[in-house]
Design a protein around this motif. Structure first.
Motif, PDB file in Angstrom:
ATOM      1  N   ALA A 197      28.988 -17.963  32.857  1.00 56.75           N
ATOM      2  CA  ALA A 197      27.947 -18.719  32.158  1.00 56.75           C
ATOM      3  C   ALA A 197      27.381 -19.841  33.022  1.00 56.75           C
ATOM      4  N   TRP A 203      30.119 -13.605  30.536  1.00 61.33           N
ATOM      5  CA  TRP A 203      29.483 -14.435  29.512  1.00 61.33           C
ATOM      6  C   TRP A 203      30.008 -14.042  28.138  1.00 61.33           C
ATOM      7  N   ASP A 238      28.041 -18.116  23.342  1.00 64.36           N
ATOM      8  CA  ASP A 238      28.058 -19.359  24.115  1.00 64.36           C
ATOM      9  C   ASP A 238      26.874 -20.223  23.680  1.00 64.36           C
ATOM     10  N   TYR A 244      23.705 -16.894  26.141  1.00 64.78           N
ATOM     11  CA  TYR A 244      23.808 -15.597  26.805  1.00 64.78           C
ATOM     12  C   TYR A 244      22.453 -15.087  27.279  1.00 64.78           C
ATOM     13  N   ALA A 281      21.424 -14.932  30.934  1.00 62.97           N
ATOM     14  CA  ALA A 281      21.864 -13.872  31.857  1.00 62.97           C
ATOM     15  C   ALA A 281      20.698 -13.000  32.309  1.00 62.97           C
ATOM     16  N   HIS A 327      31.929 -21.237  25.361  1.00 56.76           N
ATOM     17  CA  HIS A 327      31.672 -21.647  26.741  1.00 56.76           C
ATOM     18  C   HIS A 327      33.012 -21.916  27.439  1.00 56.76           C
TER      19      HIS A 327
END
Length: 160
Positions: free
Chosen positions: A86, A109, A113, A118, A121, A140
């Motif tokens: 993350a 991840w 979170d 996410y 990403a 997280h």
């Protein structure tokens, strides 16, 4: 502390592990250490950990993940693989992300979170050969579910 289970497993497998906690050090924590300062600290640590011309596997979570990405984009010759959990990247990270091509990356991840969502990403979609490991929950954190994929990635062959 979060990295300890992964570091312990890697060390048991014969991997030399150096795990500085820059985030908790008052001189190197976020907003105290510039990007250039982080690069200087990391270059020194890499040279210490790998004094002969060799590469290291760099791992980072959140702020450290972002800084590890930036470091790798400027010092690809020093980094064999990159593990990011993350990473706290923003739209401005597209340039460093595009400059790490050729360095194998494992991106981990949790979908829930809330600190670094996410959806962030997606910024890595353009990186060839990236491996993505996603879990549905865990927030997280460096989750136990990440241990095996990280250890396998670090100990596996180098291939982007």
């Amino acid at each position: 502390e979060e990295w300890f289970p992964i570091c312990e497993e890697l060390a048991r497998g014969g991997v030399r592990v150096l795990a500085p906690n820059l985030h908790s050090n008052s001189a190197t924590k976020p907003r105290r250490l510039s990007e250039e300062g982080f690069g200087t600290v990391m270059s020194s640590l890499v040279k210490y950990a790998a004094p002969t011309p060799s590469k290291v596997v760099l791992m980072g979570k959140s702020w450290s993940g972002r800084e590890a990405l930036r470091f790798t984009s400027r010092h690809k010759a020093m980094v064999e693989k990159l593990v990011l959990i993350a990473p706290a990247v923003t739209a401005g990270a597209k340039r460093p992300i595009s400059r790490v091509g050729g360095v194998p990356i494992l991106l981990c991840w949790a979908e829930d979170d809330s600190m670094v969502p996410y959806k962030t990403a997606k910024m890595f979609n353009s990186v060839p050969g990236i491996k993505l490991f996603i879990v549905s929950s865990g927030g997280h954190s460096i989750l136990p579910a990440f241990n095996k994929p990280i250890v396998d990635f670090v100990k596996g062959p180098v291939a982007a």
